[in-house]
Design an enzyme around this catalytic site. Structure first.
Site, mmCIF file in Angstrom:
data_model
loop_
_atom_site.group_PDB
_atom_site.id
_atom_site.type_symbol
_atom_site.label_atom_id
_atom_site.label_comp_id
_atom_site.label_asym_id
_atom_site.label_seq_id
_atom_site.Cartn_x
_atom_site.Cartn_y
_atom_site.Cartn_z
ATOM 1 C CG HIS A 1 -8.997 1.552 -7.234
ATOM 2 N ND1 HIS A 1 -9.289 2.805 -6.745
ATOM 3 C CD2 HIS A 1 -7.951 1.107 -6.491
ATOM 4 C CE1 HIS A 1 -8.452 3.104 -5.760
ATOM 5 N NE2 HIS A 1 -7.618 2.088 -5.590
ATOM 6 C CG PHE A 2 -4.649 -0.686 -10.409
ATOM 7 C CD1 PHE A 2 -3.941 -0.661 -11.584
ATOM 8 C CD2 PHE A 2 -5.083 -1.901 -9.909
ATOM 9 C CE1 PHE A 2 -3.689 -1.826 -12.283
ATOM 10 C CE2 PHE A 2 -4.828 -3.077 -10.604
ATOM 11 C CZ PHE A 2 -4.137 -3.037 -11.794
ATOM 12 C CG HIS A 3 -5.711 0.840 -15.458
ATOM 13 N ND1 HIS A 3 -5.745 -0.397 -14.867
ATOM 14 C CD2 HIS A 3 -4.717 0.777 -16.379
ATOM 15 C CE1 HIS A 3 -4.825 -1.171 -15.418
ATOM 16 N NE2 HIS A 3 -4.175 -0.486 -16.346
ATOM 17 C CG HIS B 1 -1.883 1.244 0.988
ATOM 18 N ND1 HIS B 1 -2.912 1.312 0.080
ATOM 19 C CD2 HIS B 1 -1.790 2.477 1.527
ATOM 20 C CE1 HIS B 1 -3.434 2.516 0.097
ATOM 21 N NE2 HIS B 1 -2.768 3.251 0.963
ATOM 22 C CE1 TYR C 1 -2.394 6.789 -0.859
ATOM 23 C CE2 TYR C 1 -1.805 5.818 1.242
ATOM 24 C CZ TYR C 1 -2.763 6.238 0.345
ATOM 25 O OH TYR C 1 -4.087 6.115 0.657
ATOM 26 N NE ARG D 1 -6.542 -7.493 -9.823
ATOM 27 C CZ ARG D 1 -5.743 -6.892 -8.945
ATOM 28 N NH1 ARG D 1 -6.068 -6.835 -7.662
ATOM 29 N NH2 ARG D 1 -4.614 -6.337 -9.329
ATOM 30 N NE ARG D 2 -2.622 -9.478 -10.415
ATOM 31 C CZ ARG D 2 -2.356 -9.020 -9.189
ATOM 32 N NH1 ARG D 2 -2.907 -9.601 -8.146
ATOM 33 N NH2 ARG D 2 -1.519 -8.041 -9.033
HETATM 34 FE FE1 HAS Z 1 -6.056 1.837 -4.065
HETATM 35 C C1 HAS Z 1 -6.234 -1.583 -4.550
HETATM 36 C C2 HAS Z 1 -7.985 1.565 -1.266
HETATM 37 C C3 HAS Z 1 -5.668 5.228 -3.437
HETATM 38 C C4 HAS Z 1 -3.511 1.971 -6.388
HETATM 39 N N1 HAS Z 1 -5.076 0.455 -5.258
HETATM 40 C C5 HAS Z 1 -5.323 -0.896 -5.327
HETATM 41 C C6 HAS Z 1 -4.425 -1.501 -6.289
HETATM 42 C C7 HAS Z 1 -3.633 -0.490 -6.775
HETATM 43 C C8 HAS Z 1 -4.060 0.732 -6.122
HETATM 44 C C9 HAS Z 1 -2.495 -0.636 -7.780
HETATM 45 O O1 HAS Z 1 -8.937 -0.678 0.596
HETATM 46 C C10 HAS Z 1 -4.395 -2.984 -6.689
HETATM 47 C C11 HAS Z 1 -3.391 -3.770 -5.909
HETATM 48 C C12 HAS Z 1 -3.416 -5.207 -6.362
HETATM 49 O O2 HAS Z 1 -2.769 -5.513 -7.362
HETATM 50 O O3 HAS Z 1 -4.133 -6.017 -5.759
HETATM 51 N N2 HAS Z 1 -6.756 3.152 -2.654
HETATM 52 C C13 HAS Z 1 -7.547 2.833 -1.606
HETATM 53 C C14 HAS Z 1 -7.862 4.050 -0.844
HETATM 54 C C15 HAS Z 1 -7.209 5.085 -1.474
HETATM 55 C C16 HAS Z 1 -6.505 4.503 -2.589
HETATM 56 C C17 HAS Z 1 -8.729 4.149 0.385
HETATM 57 N N3 HAS Z 1 -4.852 3.306 -4.790
HETATM 58 C C18 HAS Z 1 -4.833 4.624 -4.377
HETATM 59 C C19 HAS Z 1 -3.802 5.335 -5.097
HETATM 60 C C20 HAS Z 1 -3.205 4.414 -5.921
HETATM 61 C C21 HAS Z 1 -3.866 3.154 -5.714
HETATM 62 C C22 HAS Z 1 -3.492 6.795 -4.900
HETATM 63 C C23 HAS Z 1 -2.081 4.561 -6.875
HETATM 64 C C24 HAS Z 1 -1.415 5.653 -7.115
HETATM 65 N N4 HAS Z 1 -6.963 0.295 -3.139
HETATM 66 C C25 HAS Z 1 -7.672 0.390 -1.964
HETATM 67 C C26 HAS Z 1 -8.073 -0.961 -1.537
HETATM 68 C C27 HAS Z 1 -7.574 -1.862 -2.471
HETATM 69 C C28 HAS Z 1 -6.875 -1.047 -3.453
HETATM 70 C C29 HAS Z 1 -8.836 -1.350 -0.347
HETATM 71 C C30 HAS Z 1 -7.702 -3.390 -2.453
HETATM 72 C C31 HAS Z 1 -8.856 -3.863 -3.232
HETATM 73 C C32 HAS Z 1 -8.893 -5.367 -3.227
HETATM 74 O O4 HAS Z 1 -9.785 -5.943 -2.577
HETATM 75 O O5 HAS Z 1 -8.034 -5.994 -3.853
HETATM 76 C C33 HAS Z 1 -7.202 6.544 -1.026
HETATM 77 O O6 HAS Z 1 -5.876 6.966 -0.826
HETATM 78 C C34 HAS Z 1 -7.895 7.468 -1.973
HETATM 79 C C35 HAS Z 1 -8.050 8.889 -1.408
HETATM 80 C C36 HAS Z 1 -8.307 9.907 -2.493
HETATM 81 C C37 HAS Z 1 -9.345 10.741 -2.580
HETATM 82 C C38 HAS Z 1 -9.441 11.686 -3.757
HETATM 83 C C39 HAS Z 1 -9.069 13.156 -3.443
HETATM 84 C C40 HAS Z 1 -9.111 13.983 -4.701
HETATM 85 C C41 HAS Z 1 -8.140 14.802 -5.150
HETATM 86 C C42 HAS Z 1 -8.314 15.495 -6.489
HETATM 87 C C43 HAS Z 1 -8.694 16.946 -6.389
HETATM 88 C C44 HAS Z 1 -9.081 17.509 -7.725
HETATM 89 C C45 HAS Z 1 -9.159 18.807 -8.052
HETATM 90 C C46 HAS Z 1 -9.555 19.211 -9.443
HETATM 91 C C47 HAS Z 1 -8.844 19.914 -7.115
HETATM 92 C C48 HAS Z 1 -10.431 10.770 -1.553
HETATM 93 C C49 HAS Z 1 -6.890 15.079 -4.386
HETATM 94 C C50 HAS Z 1 -11.030 19.103 -9.601
HETATM 95 C C51 HAS Z 1 -11.604 20.185 -10.439
HETATM 96 C C52 HAS Z 1 -12.806 20.046 -11.012
HETATM 97 C C53 HAS Z 1 -13.385 21.178 -11.729
HETATM 98 C C54 HAS Z 1 -13.611 18.776 -10.935
HETATM 99 CU CU CU Z 2 -3.917 -0.086 -0.526
#
Ligand code: HAS
Ligand code: CU
Length: 556
Positions: free
Chosen positions: A385-387, A234, A238, A450-451
């Site tokens: 999700h991760f794409h 995880h 980050y 997947r996979r």
């Molecule tokens: Fe994830 C699985 C939970 C973030 C990557 N994640 C994965 C896998 C990858 C990955 C590669 O809890 C697959 C691993 C594998 O091969 O099995 N992930 C989370 C959570 C977050 C999260 C809670 N993941 C990421 C990030 C990744 C990433 C970042 C890569 C860079 N993820 C999981 C969980 C799994 C998981 C489970 C396991 C699933 C399973 O069962 O296998 C959090 O960090 C996300 C928080 C982010 C936000 C978004 C904030 C928004 C922002 C943008 C602001 C935009 C603006 C512009 C200002 C709440 C900062 C907007 C303007 C407009 C006008 C619209």
């Molecule tokens: Cu994770």
């Protein structure tokens, strides 16, 4: 020469400041490798979506899982790690001053250790001796050279990070009592997080995978190996994300002509990532029997805490955009939106990344929510999700940065024509990814795994529901591959054909009126102690339980 360096240091937001010429070579070497990885890895991605559409078979006896491994290793590990370390070297040199000769030598040593490791691992994958879908995930077993190669990549990355860290320490010594340059500070936090996280995968490789793949031991504890892997896994995501955040916090405000909303808020969000990235790995093992529900619950709670620094980042970006818009005279709730520099690829690509991160992050919260995880775990929803997260939010930000960084490093200029090409690539990426990732999310909800290679599962009714989404994935994936080709065109232009010039490395100033940065944020000793305590709380008992109930015999 030393003296020149320290005047550059004081003016850490002086925009005439440049990356030192010798440091630029080191940074560029990393960036070359990253883009070679993009080409081959992207091609493999195209092959995968074509196979899964059911309309295409791989030639020459190449296996689906072999291609999947190349795709994952090159894009998930090689592209990211090389871009990050190259960018960070440039960032430190730009904001803390040129590396010393010794530090630079370390940097090169690390680069070559990583590159030898990458080559060794690549050979084993090409020989089909390591088709393990790219991870360190027992009971899938690879040739030991593959594990040793990737271990070298990790060790090499430590050496490069050390060089960056030493430059930061030197800055602190030369500028006692002053707030450290924000971008260099962020680099150091990311490297510390990376070091602590990689200890988990290093333990897995040295104590389990290597002895097992070399035939010294017949069996290893699978649950332990997965727990060590996710302790690392995880925080790995980050490690990819934080360099994108560095660009969002410090570079994008400058490009739009604005300021950093708050230095203290940016530092605090990085510290929260440092503390909370590691003790959350069990959210990848929520369906794993053998880990007590209490620890899954605790780590889910900590996972929801680590969402907070991302929400702080979102808030901060909106504030930066709005402040800038208002200073240009925009009115109303969303008037600022019009006043952003839409035609500048240095802004547009990271911005598309930010937008993608809204559904990407929301999907992450779904994943982390214990009960909903039951529905999506091991389905292609997770791939969707991760794409959005790594393969859009993160890499589009990297590309947007590469397009000013490469000419900054090699003394060329990002021209209007190249800028327009880059925008085209960003838009193609957004379209392709919306189609591909959208189809993946939906198919995942219908249970598509997947996979896994194309299969009709004996003509099952359930599997037939997935087909149209798999075809949509192939359409989206093909558009993405076109985007990659355009991006490579941009990079080739910037490397060799763009006119000579001096492209700026943009770093914004902090907005006036922002409160002073509290000194505690710069005190790594305090954060180190809290970090170690959190890791012990979240992992000691689960790991003790796993070892004690291991089918291989207990330690108690
Ligand atoms: Fe994830 C699985 C939970 C973030 C990557 N994640 C994965 C896998 C990858 C990955 C590669 O809890 C697959 C691993 C594998 O091969 O099995 N992930 C989370 C959570 C977050 C999260 C809670 N993941 C990421 C990030 C990744 C990433 C970042 C890569 C860079 N993820 C999981 C969980 C799994 C998981 C489970 C396991 C699933 C399973 O069962 O296998 C959090 O960090 C996300 C928080 C982010 C936000 C978004 C904030 C928004 C922002 C943008 C602001 C935009 C603006 C512009 C200002 C709440 C900062 C907007 C303007 C407009 C006008 C619209
Ligand atoms: Cu994770």
């Amino acid at each position: 020469e030393e003296r020149v360096v320290s005047t550059q240091v004081k003016a850490s937001v002086d925009n005439s400041a440049k990356v030192d010429k010798k440091d630029a070579k080191l940074a560029l070497a990393h960036i070359y490798v990253a883009f070679i990885a993009l080409f081959i890895g992207g091609l493999c991605g195209l092959l995968q979506v074509l196979v899964r559409s059911g309309q295409f078979e791989l030639p020459f006896g190449i296996g689906y899982y072999q291609v999947l491994t190349v795709h994952g290793v090159l894009l998930g590990l090689v592209l990211t790690t090389y871009f990050i370390l190259g960018f960070q070297t440039a960032a430190v040199s730009r904001t803390a001053g040129a590396l010393s000769n010794g530090q630079r030598k370390l940097g090169w040593l690390g680069f070559w250790v990583m590159t030898i490791g990458t080559a060794a691992a690549a050979v084993m994958v090409l020989l089909n001796q390591a088709s393990v879908l790219y991870t360190f995930y027992a009971p899938l077993q690879a040739h030991w050279i593959y594990y040793a190669g990737l271990a070298l990549v990790v060790v090499g990355s430590w050496i490069v990070s050390l060089a960056q860290g030493l430059r930061f320490v030197q800055w602190k010594k030369e500028n006692k009592g002053q707030t450290t340059p924000l971008l260099s500070y962020m680099v150091v936090v990311n490297n510390l997080m990376w070091f602590v996280a990689t200890l988990g995968v290093a333990a897995e490789v040295l104590l389990q995978l290597l002895p097992w793949s070399m035939g010294f031991v017949e069996r290893i504890d699978i649950l332990l190996s997965r727990t060590l892997f996710w302790y690392f896994g995880h925080a790995l995501v980050y490690f990819w994300l934080l360099p994108a955040y560095m660009i969002w916090y410090t570079v994008v405000p400058k490009i739009i002509g604005g300021k950093i909303f708050s230095d203290a808020l940016a530092r605090l969000s990085f510290i929260l990532f440092l503390l909370l990235s590691v003790p959350v790995g069990i959210h990848h093992q929520l369906t794993e029997p053998g880990i007590d529900g209490f620890w899954k619950f605790l780590q889910v709670v900590l996972t929801l805490f680590v969402v907070v620094p991302s929400l702080m980042t979102a808030f901060s970006m909106f504030a930066t955009f709005e402040l800038r818009g208002r200073s240009l005279g925009s009115k109303g709730l969303f008037g600022w939106f019009k006043n952003l520099p839409w035609s500048d690829c240095r802004f547009l690509l990271p911005f598309i990344g930010m937008v993608a991160f809204i559904p990407g992050g929301a999907g992450g919260i779904v994943n982390a929510s214990y009960q909903m995880n039951e529905l999506i775990h091991n389905t292609i929803w997770v791939t969707g999700h991760f794409h959005l997260t790594v393969a859009t939010a993160v890499v589009l930000t990297y590309f947007g940065a590469a397009f000013w960084l490469i000419p900054h490093l090699n003394g060329r200029k990002l021209t209007k024509r190249i800028n327009n090409m880059a925008n085209t690539a960003g838009i193609l990426w957004a379209i392709g990814m919306t189609i591909m990732s959208g189809a993946m999310h939906i198919a995942g909800l219908f249970g598509a795994p997947r996979r896994s290679e194309y299969s009709t599962y004996g003509g099952s009714e359930l599997a037939s529901e997935w087909i149209s989404y798999q075809i949509a994935q192939a359409v989206g994936g093909t558009i993405l591959f076109l985007a990659i080709l355009v991006i490579l065109g941009v990079v080739i232009n910037l490397l060799w054909f763009a006119p000579k010039g001096d492209q700026e490395f943009p770093v914004a100033e902090v907005a006036e009126g922002a409160s002073k940065t509290p000194a505690i944020l710069d005190n790594f000793k305090v954060w180190g102690v809290i970090l170690v305590a959190l890791i012990f709380i979240a992992y000691t008992v689960p790991i003790f339980d796993i070892i004690n109930s291991s089918p291989l015999g207990s330690v108690g």
